[in-house]
Motif scaffolding. Structure first.
Motif, PDB file in Angstrom:
ATOM      1  N   ILE A  34       0.725  -1.166  -0.115  1.00 24.12           N
ATOM      2  CA  ILE A  34      -0.179  -0.023  -0.127  1.00 24.12           C
ATOM      3  C   ILE A  34       1.013   1.300   0.169  1.00 24.12           C
ATOM      4  O   ILE A  34       0.327   2.444  -0.028  1.00 24.12           O
ATOM      5  N   ASP A 209       8.640  -2.869  10.476  1.00 21.91           N
ATOM      6  CA  ASP A 209       7.397  -3.273  10.008  1.00 21.91           C
ATOM      7  C   ASP A 209       7.423  -4.937   9.509  1.00 21.91           C
ATOM      8  O   ASP A 209       6.995  -5.142   8.236  1.00 21.91           O
ATOM      9  N   PHE A 211       6.016  -7.687   9.381  1.00 19.40           N
ATOM     10  CA  PHE A 211       4.789  -8.335   9.363  1.00 19.40           C
ATOM     11  C   PHE A 211       4.860  -9.708   8.552  1.00 19.40           C
ATOM     12  O   PHE A 211       5.948  -9.759   7.791  1.00 19.40           O
ATOM     13  N   PHE A 234      10.231   1.311   6.288  1.00 22.89           N
ATOM     14  CA  PHE A 234       9.892   1.899   7.519  1.00 22.89           C
ATOM     15  C   PHE A 234      10.994   1.722   8.611  1.00 22.89           C
ATOM     16  O   PHE A 234      10.930   1.677   9.736  1.00 22.89           O
ATOM     17  N   PHE A 297       0.719   1.111  14.588  1.00 21.50           N
ATOM     18  CA  PHE A 297      -0.142   0.527  13.472  1.00 21.50           C
ATOM     19  C   PHE A 297      -1.577   0.931  13.353  1.00 21.50           C
ATOM     20  O   PHE A 297      -2.315   1.018  12.579  1.00 21.50           O
ATOM     21  N   ARG A 301      -2.951   3.166  10.198  1.00 20.12           N
ATOM     22  CA  ARG A 301      -3.827   2.491   9.620  1.00 20.12           C
ATOM     23  C   ARG A 301      -5.357   3.544   9.336  1.00 20.12           C
ATOM     24  O   ARG A 301      -6.020   3.570   8.457  1.00 20.12           O
ATOM     25  N   HIS A 317      -5.473  -1.135   4.737  1.00 21.28           N
ATOM     26  CA  HIS A 317      -5.702  -2.280   5.963  1.00 21.28           C
ATOM     27  C   HIS A 317      -6.862  -1.883   6.921  1.00 21.28           C
ATOM     28  O   HIS A 317      -7.180  -0.757   7.143  1.00 21.28           O
TER      29      HIS A 317
END
Ligand SMILES: Nc1ncnc2c1ncn2[C@@H]1O[C@H](COP(=O)(O)OP(=O)(O)OP(=O)(O)O)[C@@H](O)[C@H]1O
Ligand SMILES: N[C@@H](CCO)C(=O)O
Length: 349
Positions: A34, A209, A211, A234, A297, A301, A317
Motif C-alpha cells: 500500500i 514493519d 509483518f 519503515f 499501526f 491504518r 488495511h
C-alpha cells in the motif's frame, strides 16, 4: 494492484541495461502493498523488484537501501539493492555518514525515486505456526546484531513524534471511546518514552514493519525455512524491543480477536533470546512496547483509511484490527511477562 505510477517497458529496460543487468524480458506490476509502486522485472541476468517510492525522497531512502546492502553483505537474507555504476559510494567514514549522503542504490524512474533489488524466492505464510515464528525470531535477533555497525543514523520516522503529530489528524474520524483510547495510550507512551528504563533499552537500526507479508518461506521444504525478509522502507534507529513487539503483534496474534497466542509468541521469543538474551529493562518494558507497536499501526491504518491516496487499485488495511490488539494489550489482565520464556529463558544480558 498497488501501481500508483505506471512505468513503461522501454524506460525500465533503459535502466536495467545501464546498470548492467542486461535487457529486460518481462515487467509486471505487483498486487499488494500500500506504500509504493512495485514491479517484478526479469532481465537476462535474473529476477528483480523495481520499486518507485511514492512518499519517500532522497532524504530518507539512502538509509533504507544502504541498510539492505549492509545486511546482505553480512549474510542476512534480505534483497540486495543494485548500484548505479555512475554514482560513487560515499567516502568510507565508518563512524557516521549523514542519512541523506548520496547513495549509489537510488535511481530515478518515471520522475520518482526508485530502487531495483534482488527478488526473493518463496512465499509469505499468512497463517504461521510456532515453527515459522521461531524462524522469524532467530533471524530478527541476527539482523539486530548484524546492523550494529551500520554507519547511517535515521530515526524511526513512524515513531513517537509521528504518532503525536498524526493523532490530531485522525481524531475527528473516531467515536468517543476510540478517541479516549487514542488519547490515553498516547499519553502513556509519552510517559514511557521519558522514563529511565526506556532510555536504557538497547537500540540500533530496526526493520519496524516486519509483518508476515514482509517475509518469505521456501516452498520446496517440509520444515519451515525462511528465505528472506523485505520492505525495509519503515526502518530506522529505534529500540530492538519495539521491533520485537511489532513482530509479536503480527506473527503471534489470534487474528479474529486480536488476542496474543502464547504458543507462537513463546516460540518467537525463545528463538530470539537464544541468539540475543533480553536485558532486564527489556523484560520490564515488553508489555509497554507491545502497546506501543499496536498504537503505531492503529494510527497509521487510521491515517491511510481516512486520508487515502489515489491508486489504480488499493485496499487499505483495517484499522479496527489494531484497535482490538491495543485494547487486548492494555487490558489489566494482559500479562505477557507470565510467558515462560519471559521469566525463564530470557536472562539479563
Ligand atoms: N524483494 C522482493 N522479493 C520478492 N517479492 C517481493 C520483493 N519485494 C516486494 N515483493 C512483492 O511485492 C509485494 C508488495 O511489496 P511491499 O510489501 O514491499 O509493498 P509496499 O507497498 O512497499 O509495502 P507495504 O507492505 O508497506 O504496503 C510483496 O507482497 C511481495 O509479494
Ligand atoms: N504493515 C503495515 C502496512 C505497511 O506499513 C500494516 O499492516 O498496517
Amino acid at each position: 494492484m498497488a501501481v500508483f505510477t505506471e512505468v513503461g517497458f522501454d524506460e525500465a529496460d533503459a535502466l536495467v541495461q545501464r546498470i548492467g543487468l542486461g535487457p529486460l524480458t518481462e515487467l509486471r506490476g505487483i498486487e499488494g502493498g500500500i506504500e509504493n509502486t512495485n514491479y517484478f522485472a526479469t532481465t537476462a541476468s535474473g529476477h528483480y523488484v523495481l520499486t518507485l517510492f511514492e512518499r519517500l525522497g532522497p532524504q530518507q531512502l539512502p538509509y533504507y537501501l544502504c541498510l539492505m546492502k549492509h545486511l546482505a553483505a553480512r549474510g542476512m537474507p534480505v534483497p540486495e539493492p543494485v548500484a548505479d555504476p555512475d554514482i560513487a559510494p560515499p567516502a568510507d567514514h565508518p563512524l557516521s555518514i549523514p542519512a541523506d549522503a548520496p547513495c549509489e542504490f537510488l535511481h530515478r524512474v518515471a520522475g520518482k525515486p526508485a530502487a531495483i533489488v534482488q527478488r526473493l524466492e518463496g512465499k509469505s505464510v499468512l497463517a504461521p505456526t510456532a515453527a515459522h515464528c521461531a524462524e522469524l525470531g532467530r533471524l530478527l535477533a541476527h539482523m539486530h546484531q548484524a546492523a550494529r555497525d551500520f554507519p547511517r543514523l535515521q530515526p524511526n520516522l513512524r515513531g513517537l513524534a509521528w504518532w503525536n503529530d498524526t493523532a490530531p489528524v485522525v481524531l475527528p474520524y473516531l467515536d468517543a471511546p476510540q478517541a479516549a483510547l487514542l488519547r490515553s495510550e498516547l499519553a502513556y507512551q509519552n510517559h514511557v518514552a521519558a522514563s529511565s528504563a526506556y532510555a536504557a533499552l538497547p537500540r540500533g537500526p530496526v526493520h519496524a514493519d516486519l509483518f508476515r507479508d514482509n517475509a518469505m518461506f521456501a516452498t520446496d521444504s517440509d520444515e519451515p525455512r525462511l528465505t528472506g525478509v523485505f520492505d525495509f522502507y519503515f526502518a530506522g534507529t529505534d529500540t530492538w524491543l519495539f521491533d520485537l513487539a511489532v513482530c509479536l503483534n503480527d506473527w503471534a496474534i489470534d487474528l479474529p480477536t486480536g488476542r496474543h497466542d502464547a504458543l507462537r509468541a513463546d516460540a518467537l521469543l525463545a528463538a530470539y533470546v537464544t541468539v540475543r538474551p533480553l536485558t532486564g529493562a527489556e523484560r520490564a518494558l515488553l508489555p509497554a512496547m507491545l502497546r506501543a507497536a499496536a498504537l503505531r499501526f492503529w494510527i497509521s491504518r487510521l491515517w491511510d483509511f481516512h486520508l487515502p491516496r489515489e491508486a489504480s487499485m488499493l485496499k487499505a488495511h483495517d484499522p479496527t484490527h489494531f484497535e482490538r490488539v491495543l485494547r487486548e494489550r492494555s487490558h489489566p489482565s494482559a500479562a505477557p511477562l507470565s510467558w515462560p520464556v519471559a521469566s525463564g529463558l530470557a536472562q539479563a544480558a
